[in-house]
Every structure is written in structure tokens, then in C-alpha cells.
Design a protein around this motif. Structure first.
Motif, PDB file in Angstrom:
ATOM      1  N   ALA A 141       0.495  -1.032  -0.205  1.00  0.00           N
ATOM      2  CA  ALA A 141      -0.146  -0.120   0.065  1.00  0.00           C
ATOM      3  C   ALA A 141       0.731   1.229  -0.078  1.00  0.00           C
ATOM      4  CB  ALA A 141      -0.659  -0.122   0.857  1.00  0.00           C
ATOM      5  N   LEU A 142       1.795   1.236   0.530  1.00  0.00           N
ATOM      6  CA  LEU A 142       2.664   2.447   1.057  1.00  0.00           C
ATOM      7  C   LEU A 142       3.909   2.950   0.115  1.00  0.00           C
ATOM      8  CD1 LEU A 142       3.352   4.373   2.780  1.00  0.00           C
ATOM      9  CD2 LEU A 142       5.229   3.248   3.870  1.00  0.00           C
ATOM     10  N   ALA A 143       3.941   1.434  -1.161  1.00  0.00           N
ATOM     11  CA  ALA A 143       4.915   1.991  -1.904  1.00  0.00           C
ATOM     12  C   ALA A 143       3.996   2.305  -3.089  1.00  0.00           C
ATOM     13  CB  ALA A 143       5.310   0.566  -2.998  1.00  0.00           C
ATOM     14  N   GLU A 144       2.702   1.375  -3.800  1.00  0.00           N
ATOM     15  CA  GLU A 144       1.683   2.356  -4.512  1.00  0.00           C
ATOM     16  C   GLU A 144       0.842   3.337  -4.231  1.00  0.00           C
ATOM     17  OE1 GLU A 144       0.528   0.616  -7.212  1.00  0.00           O
ATOM     18  OE2 GLU A 144       0.665  -1.587  -6.768  1.00  0.00           O
ATOM     19  N   MET A 145       1.107   4.036  -3.297  1.00  0.00           N
ATOM     20  CA  MET A 145       0.440   5.717  -2.338  1.00  0.00           C
ATOM     21  C   MET A 145       1.958   6.109  -2.526  1.00  0.00           C
ATOM     22  SD  MET A 145      -1.268   4.403   0.770  1.00  0.00           S
ATOM     23  CE  MET A 145      -2.478   5.846   1.421  1.00  0.00           C
ATOM     24  N   ILE A 146       3.126   5.640  -2.774  1.00  0.00           N
ATOM     25  CA  ILE A 146       4.216   7.045  -2.643  1.00  0.00           C
ATOM     26  C   ILE A 146       4.309   7.404  -4.192  1.00  0.00           C
ATOM     27  CG2 ILE A 146       6.468   7.095  -3.015  1.00  0.00           C
ATOM     28  CD1 ILE A 146       6.472   5.697  -0.465  1.00  0.00           C
ATOM     29  N   ASN A 147       4.003   6.282  -5.081  1.00  0.00           N
ATOM     30  CA  ASN A 147       3.685   6.452  -6.438  1.00  0.00           C
ATOM     31  C   ASN A 147       2.374   7.217  -7.367  1.00  0.00           C
ATOM     32  OD1 ASN A 147       6.239   4.832  -6.732  1.00  0.00           O
ATOM     33  ND2 ASN A 147       5.870   3.443  -7.603  1.00  0.00           N
ATOM     34  N   GLN A 148       1.542   6.975  -6.757  1.00  0.00           N
ATOM     35  CA  GLN A 148       0.287   8.560  -6.525  1.00  0.00           C
ATOM     36  C   GLN A 148       0.477   9.057  -5.928  1.00  0.00           C
ATOM     37  OE1 GLN A 148      -2.962   6.086  -8.012  1.00  0.00           O
ATOM     38  NE2 GLN A 148      -1.846   4.188  -7.912  1.00  0.00           N
ATOM     39  N   PRO A 149       0.979  10.259  -5.903  1.00  0.00           N
ATOM     40  CA  PRO A 149       0.285  11.020  -4.681  1.00  0.00           C
ATOM     41  C   PRO A 149      -0.534  12.014  -4.401  1.00  0.00           C
ATOM     42  CG  PRO A 149       3.102  11.636  -6.637  1.00  0.00           C
ATOM     43  CD  PRO A 149       1.528  10.450  -6.586  1.00  0.00           C
ATOM     44  N   ARG A 150      -1.455  12.261  -5.265  1.00  0.00           N
ATOM     45  CA  ARG A 150      -3.225  12.540  -4.873  1.00  0.00           C
ATOM     46  C   ARG A 150      -3.328  11.673  -4.198  1.00  0.00           C
ATOM     47  NH1 ARG A 150      -7.756  10.391  -5.719  1.00  0.00           N
ATOM     48  NH2 ARG A 150      -6.962   8.499  -7.184  1.00  0.00           N
ATOM     49  N   VAL A 151      -3.125  10.055  -3.962  1.00  0.00           N
ATOM     50  CA  VAL A 151      -3.739   9.043  -3.368  1.00  0.00           C
ATOM     51  C   VAL A 151      -3.660   9.144  -1.991  1.00  0.00           C
ATOM     52  CG1 VAL A 151      -3.849   6.504  -2.631  1.00  0.00           C
ATOM     53  CG2 VAL A 151      -4.274   7.847  -5.520  1.00  0.00           C
ATOM     54  N   GLY A 153      -1.871  11.495  -0.967  1.00  0.00           N
ATOM     55  CA  GLY A 153      -2.232  13.179  -0.386  1.00  0.00           C
ATOM     56  C   GLY A 153      -3.882  13.138   0.496  1.00  0.00           C
ATOM     57  N   GLU A 154      -4.395  12.520  -0.541  1.00  0.00           N
ATOM     58  CA  GLU A 154      -6.279  12.126  -0.020  1.00  0.00           C
ATOM     59  C   GLU A 154      -5.844  11.939   2.032  1.00  0.00           C
ATOM     60  OE1 GLU A 154      -9.486  12.600  -0.995  1.00  0.00           O
ATOM     61  OE2 GLU A 154      -8.967  13.593  -3.185  1.00  0.00           O
ATOM     62  N   ALA A 155      -5.075  10.622   1.649  1.00  0.00           N
ATOM     63  CA  ALA A 155      -5.393   9.150   2.642  1.00  0.00           C
ATOM     64  C   ALA A 155      -4.551  10.524   3.843  1.00  0.00           C
ATOM     65  CB  ALA A 155      -4.004   8.514   2.472  1.00  0.00           C
ATOM     66  N   GLN A 176     -13.709   6.425  11.163  1.00  0.00           N
ATOM     67  CA  GLN A 176     -13.796   7.410  10.447  1.00  0.00           C
ATOM     68  C   GLN A 176     -12.781   7.989   9.074  1.00  0.00           C
ATOM     69  OE1 GLN A 176     -15.280  11.401  12.664  1.00  0.00           O
ATOM     70  NE2 GLN A 176     -14.986  10.086  14.334  1.00  0.00           N
ATOM     71  N   LEU A 177     -11.900   6.826   9.060  1.00  0.00           N
ATOM     72  CA  LEU A 177     -10.627   6.741   8.163  1.00  0.00           C
ATOM     73  C   LEU A 177     -10.987   5.884   7.314  1.00  0.00           C
ATOM     74  CD1 LEU A 177      -7.802   6.994  10.698  1.00  0.00           C
ATOM     75  CD2 LEU A 177      -8.942   8.889   9.957  1.00  0.00           C
ATOM     76  N   ASN A 178     -12.254   5.920   6.416  1.00  0.00           N
ATOM     77  CA  ASN A 178     -13.004   4.687   5.225  1.00  0.00           C
ATOM     78  C   ASN A 178     -11.307   5.550   4.175  1.00  0.00           C
ATOM     79  OD1 ASN A 178     -14.749   3.590   6.275  1.00  0.00           O
ATOM     80  ND2 ASN A 178     -15.765   6.115   6.358  1.00  0.00           N
ATOM     81  N   TYR A 179     -11.048   6.242   4.112  1.00  0.00           N
ATOM     82  CA  TYR A 179     -10.020   5.818   2.459  1.00  0.00           C
ATOM     83  C   TYR A 179      -8.406   5.637   3.125  1.00  0.00           C
ATOM     84  CZ  TYR A 179      -7.942   8.215  -0.986  1.00  0.00           C
ATOM     85  OH  TYR A 179      -7.221   7.914  -2.367  1.00  0.00           O
TER      86      TYR A 179
END
Length: 335
Positions: A141-151, A153-155, A176-179
Motif C-alpha cells: 500500500a505504501l509503495a503504491e501510494m508513494i507512486n500516486q501522490p494524489r492518493v 495526499g488524500e489519505a 472515520q478513516l475510510n479512505y
């Protein structure tokens, strides 16, 4: 050699040497099923013994660690299993952790429900299942999210909005942390810890979705096939947490998937006993990592290499990323 498809609707594989020579076997099996354009296959192995993954030597070492934990509690009476004795003789009355819960649980007659051996077995299963699966999911998850700054940032924005920067996230915040949970669920979908679920044996002839399952069959569900099924998931190879938000808008995101569109912690009567425990560990790990640090690829590297290992479903190269603290220094433990 492979035989042609067996009695409809089963593609049938009988040649064990051919199967074992095509390693890793799980990739060969999935490739064969794709070639045959089928979502179910029968593999006849004959009288083959299943070898446990954990050797007796490893099991003994693991149980030694448990013995040390059992004996580590403050005692007033010497005993091999002091923590158990404290509960059994009434010296201890309030549970401090999971071990105490197992020790203190009683049956309908008020007697201890679990023996020391059973408590050890439960702890072993929970530790093995609750460490490997969450850590694999969070690394992906962290690897994928680092490659997608928008995702990413949303989290982080969701965590800042729900928790803030003045304290660390707690389990009470998870609802409350659904994203963030959607990011984890997407990692479970796209990057499962293992290619297949644990095998289950049919105790009677059955027909499932039009397929005949003979009694005694070892049935394995493909985590890989379910999570990446293009008939179920749009663009199945793309990491897209939003797909789980639309399906869970009313009740929030649940890491466990009851409809078997993916397998995170399994389901049904033979599902994982540690779903709540594993879910809480997984969410806490990712939330604290995102709340506490700003993440980016290492210097000189534009993005994280998301190549998958050939022999398993882990990252081909362990995750290396640059982490910079983003909270006040008082919130970081000194040791």
C-alpha cells in the motif's frame, strides 16, 4: 504431458512431475487456467502428502518464546506458567492483554475454557497470521501510494482532519478513516499475501455454481484470481482505493470481504479467527506511518519499483523510501 480437458466442466491435470517442474507452481496453475479459459480446474495428485510449511524445529523455537512470555509476569508463587497460575488461584482479576483474555475465559460451568497448550496454539496462529498479512499489505500500500501522490495526499488529509497533528491516532479513530482503510483493502485485493487460500476439504459431493465438487476434494480459492478478476473489477491491475468507497459508502469500509470478490482474512465458519485483531493492527500501522511521516521515493529515484517477485507475491525489492517527520518532536518516542 498435459491431458485434454476431463469430464465437463473440469479441465483435468494428472501429471504431477510436469506440475512440479513448472515452478513457481502457482504461476503455472494460473497460466494454465487462463490458457484453458476456465475459472476452475481439477488437479489429481494421487497419494501425495502435504508437507507443513513450519518445520518441527521452527515450531519448537516459536513455543520457547511463548514459554518465556508465560513465565514473565510478576508472581508470588513459583510456577512454570506463572501468569496462568495467577488467574487460576485468584491473584489476578483484570486482563492486561490478549494472553490474559485467553487465560481468563471460562466455560458455562465457570471452569477454564482453554488449556495452556490450547492458549499457546491460539497465540501462535494469531501472531503468524496477524503479522505476515498486515505487513505485506502495508508495504504494498505504501509503495503504491508513494507512486500516486494524489492518493497519498488524500489519505494524509483524512488523517489530519479526523485526528489532527496534536496527538497520535487511536483505534477509536478508525471508523472515520475510510479512505485509509480503502487503501489497505485495495492492497489486499491487488497484492494478496499468498496465491491461494488455505485448502478446505469437501465432506460430501456438492455442486457449486454449476460445477460438480466430488467428496474429499481439496478446494483452494485463488486470492490472486479473485482480486484481479476483470469480470468483477474494472482495470484490475490499477491501484484504485476509490473503488471500495463507492461500494461501502453507507456502512464504511470493512477490510473483510463477505462477498468473496477478494480474500483479505477469509470468511465463513472456517474464516480467520483474528479478523478484528488483524484489521486493527493493519490500520494502525498504516495510519501511524502516514500521520508521522512525509513519504517520497529515495533521492535520485523518481518512483518506487513495483515489480513483483517471481517466486512469491512480495515486492521483488524491499521497499526503500524517504521518510521525514511531520509532527511535533514530543509525539515521537525517544526509544
Amino acid at each position: 504431458m498435459l491431458l485434454p480437458p476431463g469430464p465437463a466442466p473440469w479441465p483435468l491435470v494428472r501429471n504431477l512431475p510436469h506440475l512440479l517442474n513448472n515452478k513457481p507452481t502457482f504461476r503455472w496453475i494460473h497460466g494454465f487456467m487462463k490458457e484453458m479459459n476456465t475459472e476452475i480446474a481439477c488437479i489429481q495428485l494421487g497419494n501425495v502428502h502435504v508437507i507443513p510449511v513450519t518445520s518441527p524445529e521452527i515450531s519448537k523455537e516459536f513455543l520457547k518464546k511463548h514459554d518465556a512470555v508465560f513465565a514473565s509476569r510478576p508472581i508470588t508463587k513459583a510456577s512454570e506458567y506463572s501468569s496462568v497460575e495467577q488467574w487460576r488461584n485468584g491473584e489476578k482479576k483484570e486482563a492486561e492483554d490478549l494472553l490474559d483474555v485467553f487465560i481468563s475465559v471460562k466455560d458455562s460451568n465457570g471452569e477454564p475454557l482453554l488449556s495452556v497448550a490450547e492458549i499457546k496454539a491460539q497465540c501462535t496462529e494469531l501472531m503468524l497470521a496477524a503479522v505476515d498479512n498486515p505487513s505485506n499489505a502495508i508495504e504494498w500500500a505504501l509503495a503504491e501510494m508513494i507512486n500516486q501522490p494524489r492518493v497519498l495526499g488524500e489519505a494524509v488529509e483524512e488523517i489530519d482532519r479526523v485526528v489532527g497533528k496534536e496527538r497520535l491516532a487511536q483505534e477509536s479513530d478508525f471508523q472515520q478513516l475510510n479512505y485509509v482503510k480503502a487503501c489497505i483493502k485495495e492492497a489486499f485485493r491487488l497484492h494478496p499475501i499468498a496465491p491461494f487460500n488455505l485448502p478446505h476439504v469437501s465432506n460430501a459431493d456438492a455442486i457449486v455454481a454449476g460445477y460438480f465438487i466430488p467428496k474429499g476434494s481439496h478446494v483452494l480459492l485463488s486470492r490472486l484470481g479473485l482480486g484481479r478478476n476483470p469480470r468483477i473489477w474494472e482495470e484490475p491491475l490499477i491501484f484504485n482505493p476509490e473503488r471500495h468507497l463507492s461500494a461501502s459508502r453507507a456502512q464504511g469500509v470493512d477490510l473483510n470481504e463477505q462477498d468473496l470478490r477478494l480474500i483479505s482474512f477469509s470468511t465463513g465458519r472456517r474464516g480467520c479467527t483474528g479478523i478484528a485483531f488483524g484489521s486493527a493492527m493493519t490500520v494502525m500501522l498504516l495510519v501511524r506511518l502516514l500521520q508521522g511521516f512525509t513519504w517520497s521515493p529515495p533521492p535520485g529515484q523518481e518512483e518506487i519499483d513495483l515489480s513483483e517477485s517471481r517466486n512469491n507475491l512480495f515486492l521483488a525489492k524491499p521497499l526503500h523510501a524517504l521518510a521525514k517527520p511531520r509532527l511535533h518532536s514530543s509525539l515521537y518516542p525517544l526509544h
